[in-house]
Design a protein around this motif. Structure first.
Motif, PDB file in Angstrom:
ATOM      1  N   ARG A 257       0.200-129.301 -50.146  1.00 39.47           N
ATOM      2  CA  ARG A 257      -1.085-129.457 -49.454  1.00 39.47           C
ATOM      3  C   ARG A 257      -1.942-130.519 -50.142  1.00 39.47           C
ATOM      4  O   ARG A 257      -2.585-131.356 -49.489  1.00 39.47           O
ATOM      5  CB  ARG A 257      -1.826-128.127 -49.430  1.00 39.47           C
ATOM      6  CG  ARG A 257      -1.264-127.112 -48.447  1.00 39.47           C
ATOM      7  CD  ARG A 257      -2.077-125.827 -48.503  1.00 39.47           C
ATOM      8  NE  ARG A 257      -1.526-124.799 -47.668  1.00 39.47           N
ATOM      9  CZ  ARG A 257      -1.763-124.657 -46.373  1.00 39.47           C
ATOM     10  NH1 ARG A 257      -2.591-125.520 -45.785  1.00 39.47           N
ATOM     11  NH2 ARG A 257      -1.217-123.686 -45.670  1.00 39.47           N
TER      12      ARG A 257
ATOM     13  N   PRO B 217       3.484-127.395 -45.318  1.00 41.18           N
ATOM     14  CA  PRO B 217       3.028-126.238 -46.121  1.00 41.18           C
ATOM     15  C   PRO B 217       3.274-124.903 -45.427  1.00 41.18           C
ATOM     16  O   PRO B 217       3.671-123.922 -46.063  1.00 41.18           O
ATOM     17  CB  PRO B 217       1.529-126.515 -46.318  1.00 41.18           C
ATOM     18  CG  PRO B 217       1.378-127.982 -46.161  1.00 41.18           C
ATOM     19  CD  PRO B 217       2.391-128.373 -45.132  1.00 41.18           C
TER      20      PRO B 217
ATOM     21  N   LEU C 189       6.862-124.103 -45.661  1.00 44.63           N
ATOM     22  CA  LEU C 189       7.186-123.649 -47.015  1.00 44.63           C
ATOM     23  C   LEU C 189       6.757-122.199 -47.224  1.00 44.63           C
ATOM     24  O   LEU C 189       7.487-121.407 -47.840  1.00 44.63           O
ATOM     25  CB  LEU C 189       6.506-124.556 -48.039  1.00 44.63           C
ATOM     26  CG  LEU C 189       7.123-125.935 -48.246  1.00 44.63           C
ATOM     27  CD1 LEU C 189       6.259-126.774 -49.184  1.00 44.63           C
ATOM     28  CD2 LEU C 189       8.531-125.809 -48.821  1.00 44.63           C
ATOM     29  N   LEU C 190       5.572-121.835 -46.696  1.00 46.29           N
ATOM     30  CA  LEU C 190       5.114-120.453 -46.848  1.00 46.29           C
ATOM     31  C   LEU C 190       6.017-119.486 -46.095  1.00 46.29           C
ATOM     32  O   LEU C 190       6.369-118.413 -46.612  1.00 46.29           O
ATOM     33  CB  LEU C 190       3.672-120.334 -46.334  1.00 46.29           C
ATOM     34  CG  LEU C 190       2.588-120.968 -47.220  1.00 46.29           C
ATOM     35  CD1 LEU C 190       1.220-120.832 -46.549  1.00 46.29           C
ATOM     36  CD2 LEU C 190       2.567-120.304 -48.602  1.00 46.29           C
TER      37      LEU C 190
ATOM     38  N   SER D 254       3.783-124.942 -52.217  1.00 43.75           N
ATOM     39  CA  SER D 254       2.984-125.135 -51.004  1.00 43.75           C
ATOM     40  C   SER D 254       1.608-125.710 -51.344  1.00 43.75           C
ATOM     41  O   SER D 254       1.102-126.609 -50.643  1.00 43.75           O
ATOM     42  CB  SER D 254       2.843-123.802 -50.269  1.00 43.75           C
ATOM     43  OG  SER D 254       2.010-123.926 -49.152  1.00 43.75           O
TER      44      SER D 254
END
Length: 528
Positions: A283, A6, A9-10, A279
């Protein structure tokens, strides 16, 4: 790695949004070159003054020629006066056909080759000396009134000025146009040194210059010489062309295309929204997967204890029983071991997903491990009609983890039992090869095509062919076996069959080791 996904991805989304905004702003950026208007009044005033000065210089030169033509002296005196005039090549006094006196010609500077070869003008060939170059003029020119004057400007011929000085006599001047233009340029430069800076001061930094027949007289070229001039004012004269060349001042106006900006912001917004959504979903998926793994671990651990008790008590009961009861107790023990092995695979797979990859290694004797694995699987192999064969030399040691190697061998033997029982053969061979211990598990089944060599080691993968028809299991055995091999610094691969009907051969390679001293023999416990 999955737990960092995550965050990755951010970060990737942020980079993509920044690239999108930066690239969009760059694409939307526009530059427009804007011309600044010049002062038309100052330009008009200077042009009038400049043109008047050129006209004055030409008129002054013409008056000098007229002064020579009308000087109250004889031919020799006029020749002496003519030498004071710039650009004069030949001075001629011509008569008409009725005039009995001959024509006179005086070369002003005989040392110049151009003057030496200059053609002598005449109204008739009869008045030209033999062998001399001549230029015949219109005889009507000899009939014009006394005091008349004018110019004869013909292509590819020297410039002539004539003056009717007396009855039946005409004075002609053969002129060098370039020399006269050069003298005018010199005089005009002096005038421009006084007047041109004033004009430039009123032009707000715009570039102007004056060119004459001989080149640049005043001013400066623009910084960008490839830029075409915005204004060209030519002043053609008798002796050449002078021109004013000007470039308007320019400024760069920067702006952004609104359509591009709106599109860029929308694209960046979509990218940001998509990245945040993905994201968030990742998660959630990781949290659900972690909960499932935790649940599996808990359940597996809870099942392990009663299974161990069942297996221990079943073995004890089977030792004291006989006949059909013993056979059923042995079958219960066999299925309990199978269930225990399946739970073990699930635990190993769960620990692998949680990143628990460290395995302690030490010198391990290979043959006892293989014998134990075959002993554990013996009832299942016997019921499937598979005859095992062991070809491992004594004192063959490898560096690994005894429990992990036993698990690998158990999974490989279980794979033969499930999918290759039709061959009725199982062979385990081992040898030392260039610092490695190579263990091969071969069956007599239909074999596995090499194009599936990568697929069979993937978790939860079962080949959709006849080899898996009716087989049971989760598809974790080979995946866990390869993972355990690699975590010990080795490998597990499918070997290409030597010919049709050779079955499948799985090759396990682990680092070789020297025999250990003082090692307690591997226990032959019946509880797994």
């Amino acid at each position: 790695m999955p737990s960092r996904l995550p965050r990755i991805l951010l970060v990737s989304t942020g980079v993509a949004v920044a690239v999108c905004l930066g690239g969009g702003a760059r694409l939307a950026h526009r530059q427009t070159i804007q011309r600044l208007p010049r002062d038309g009044g100052a330009l008009e005033q200077f042009t009038k003054a400049w043109s008047a000065e050129l006209a004055r210089l030409e008129s002054l030169y013409t008056s000098h020629l007229n002064g020579v033509a009308t000087a109250p002296v004889d031919f020799i005196g006029r020749t002496r006066e003519a030498r004071k005039v710039t650009g004069l090549r030949l001075l001629s006094f011509l008569g008409t056909a009725e005039d009995p006196s001959r024509d006179y010609h005086a070369r002003i500077d005989p040392t110049r080759p151009a003057n030496e070869d200059c053609a002598e003008p005449a109204f008739s060939k009869d008045r030209v000396l033999p062998g001399r170059p001549c230029r015949l003029l219109d005889p009507a020119l000899a009939e014009v009134p006394q005091g008349s004057s004018g110019w004869i400007d013909e292509p590819r011929q020297p410039l002539l000025y004539w003056h009717r000085t007396a009855v039946q006599r005409t004075t002609l001047f053969t002129l060098d146009r370039s020399e006269i233009a050069e003298r005018i340029d010199s005089t005009l430069k002096e005038w421009l040194e006084v007047n041109f800076p004033t004009f430039q001061g009123e032009s707000n930094g715009q570039a102007e210059l004056i060119r004459g027949p001989g080149g640049l007289l005043a001013g400066r070229e623009p910084a960008n010489r490839s830029l075409p001039p915005d204004l060209m004012l030519p002043h053609p004269g008798r002796f050449g062309t002078w021109q004013l060349v000007a470039w308007d001042q320019r400024r760069i106006v920067e702006h952004y295309d609104q359509a591009w900006l709106v599109g860029t912001v929308l694209l960046a917004g979509l990218t940001l929204g998509g990245g945040l959504f993905i994201s968030h979903r990742v998660r959630q998926a990781l949290r659900i997967a972690e909960q499932r793994v935790s649940f599996v671990n808990c359940v597996s651990h809870e099942l392990r204890t009663p299974l161990t008790n069942i297996l221990l008590n079943t073995d004890l009961a089977a030792e004291s029983a006989s006949g059909p009861v013993r056979k059923r107790l042995v079958l219960i023990a066999e299925e309990t071991r199978r269930l225990d092995r399946l739970i073990g695979n699930i635990l190993i797979f769960a620990r692998r997903d949680k990143g628990q990859e460290l395995i302690e290694t030490s010198p391990v004797d290979v043959r006892p491990l293989a014998e134990r694995a075959l002993e554990t699987a013996a009832p299942s192999l016997q019921r499937a009609g598979i005859t095992p064969r062991l070809s491992i030399p004594a004192d063959l040691w490898l560096r690994g983890n005894a429990d992990a190697v036993t698990q690998i061998l158990g999974n490989l033997i279980s794979n033969v039992e499930k999918y290759a029982a039709s061959g009725g053969r199982l062979e385990i061979r081992a040898e030392k090869e260039a610092g490695w211990v190579v263990i091969e598990v071969t069956d007599g089944g239909p074999g596995i095509a090499m194009e599936h060599s990568a697929r069979i080691f993937k978790p939860f993968e079962r080949l959709d062919v006849s080899t898996s028809a009716g087989g049971s299991g989760l598809g974790l055995g080979l995946a866990i076996a390869r993972d355990l091999a690699e975590r010990q610094g080795g490998s597990l691969k499918l070997r290409t069959p030597e010919g049709p009907g050779d079955g499948a051969t799985l090759t396990l390679r682990l680092p070789a080791a020297e025999p250990a001293t003082g090692v307690i023999p591997f226990p032959a416990s019946r509880a797994s």
